[in-house]
Design a protein around this motif. Structure first.
Motif, mmCIF file in Angstrom:
data_model
loop_
_atom_site.group_PDB
_atom_site.id
_atom_site.type_symbol
_atom_site.label_atom_id
_atom_site.label_comp_id
_atom_site.label_asym_id
_atom_site.label_seq_id
_atom_site.Cartn_x
_atom_site.Cartn_y
_atom_site.Cartn_z
ATOM 1 N N GLU A 89 48.021 40.956 34.479
ATOM 2 C CA GLU A 89 47.664 41.965 33.240
ATOM 3 C C GLU A 89 48.595 41.928 32.371
ATOM 4 O O GLU A 89 48.378 42.796 31.381
ATOM 5 N N TYR A 91 48.990 40.235 29.441
ATOM 6 C CA TYR A 91 48.571 39.892 28.330
ATOM 7 C C TYR A 91 48.221 40.960 27.750
ATOM 8 O O TYR A 91 47.764 41.092 26.536
ATOM 9 N N ARG A 92 48.085 42.185 28.177
ATOM 10 C CA ARG A 92 47.703 43.661 27.353
ATOM 11 C C ARG A 92 48.773 44.070 26.534
ATOM 12 O O ARG A 92 48.453 44.944 25.763
ATOM 13 N N PHE A 96 54.020 40.932 26.585
ATOM 14 C CA PHE A 96 54.037 40.614 27.921
ATOM 15 C C PHE A 96 54.587 41.876 29.052
ATOM 16 O O PHE A 96 54.649 41.542 30.323
ATOM 17 N N LYS A 130 57.397 34.675 27.481
ATOM 18 C CA LYS A 130 56.254 34.090 27.258
ATOM 19 C C LYS A 130 56.166 32.840 27.828
ATOM 20 O O LYS A 130 55.225 32.209 28.276
ATOM 21 N N SER A 133 55.527 33.126 31.539
ATOM 22 C CA SER A 133 54.205 33.668 31.983
ATOM 23 C C SER A 133 53.440 32.316 31.881
ATOM 24 O O SER A 133 52.483 32.026 32.660
ATOM 25 N N GLN A 134 53.757 31.377 30.792
ATOM 26 C CA GLN A 134 53.074 30.119 30.564
ATOM 27 C C GLN A 134 53.124 29.184 31.754
ATOM 28 O O GLN A 134 52.459 28.528 32.453
ATOM 29 N N SER A 137 51.421 30.221 34.738
ATOM 30 C CA SER A 137 49.915 30.008 34.479
ATOM 31 C C SER A 137 49.813 28.430 34.807
ATOM 32 O O SER A 137 48.740 28.217 35.765
#
Length: 159
Positions: A89, A91-92, A96, A130, A133-134, A137
């Protein structure tokens, strides 16, 4: 390659082919094995359980091999899982995470709690988070496969 049995960590359960499955580093890693075993502490010969990642440089077993008490391995698993929930979540938020509330969770353990939080002391947190997070992913398929297996094993054990 056989894990050494003559060092302070005495392997009991081993995975000697870890280099074949070490995530993105598979077949190109110095992490050659994992083990669960016994370690001798300096506390009057007390024996403790530990997990170890065995690294091999091509010539010798590395001093960078890591040994962790089993509860820390589980604590690390809790930290990973709670972080994964956050990043689903994240991305909200513009960065981040909520800079006004960097604590993600407090997980109750042994009469206290493990705080799970974004490291706001990191001067480059907005950039690093970031990238983190990447990477999560990018590694989602590999991580998910292991979490599904862990979930299945835990269910089989009655958890």
């Amino acid at each position: 390659m056989k894990i050494p049995t003559t060092l302070k960590h005495k392997p009991v359960v081993v995975s000697e082919n870890y280099d074949r499955i070490d995530g993105r580093l598979a077949r190109n890693t110095d992490a050659k094995g994992l083990s669960l075993g016994l370690t001798q502490s300096n506390d009057r010969g007390k024996t403790n359980l530990s997990a170890k990642v065995w690294r091999y440089t091509g010539e010798n077993w590395s001093s960078q091999s890591e040994e962790l008490p089993l509860h820390r391995v589980l604590d690390m698993s809790i930290l990973i899982c709670r972080s994964l929930v956050h990043f689903r979540e994240a991305y909200r938020y513009e960065h981040f995470y909520d800079p006004h509330e960097p604590i993600i969770d407090r997980v109750a353990l042994q009469g206290d709690a493990m705080t799970v939080a974004i490291c706001t002391d990191n001067e480059r947190i907005n950039e690093d988070i970031k990238l983190f997070s990447q990477a999560l992913s990018d590694d989602d398929e590999m991580i998910s496969e292991r979490l599904r297996m862990l979930s299945k094993i835990l269910k089989d054990m009655g958890y």
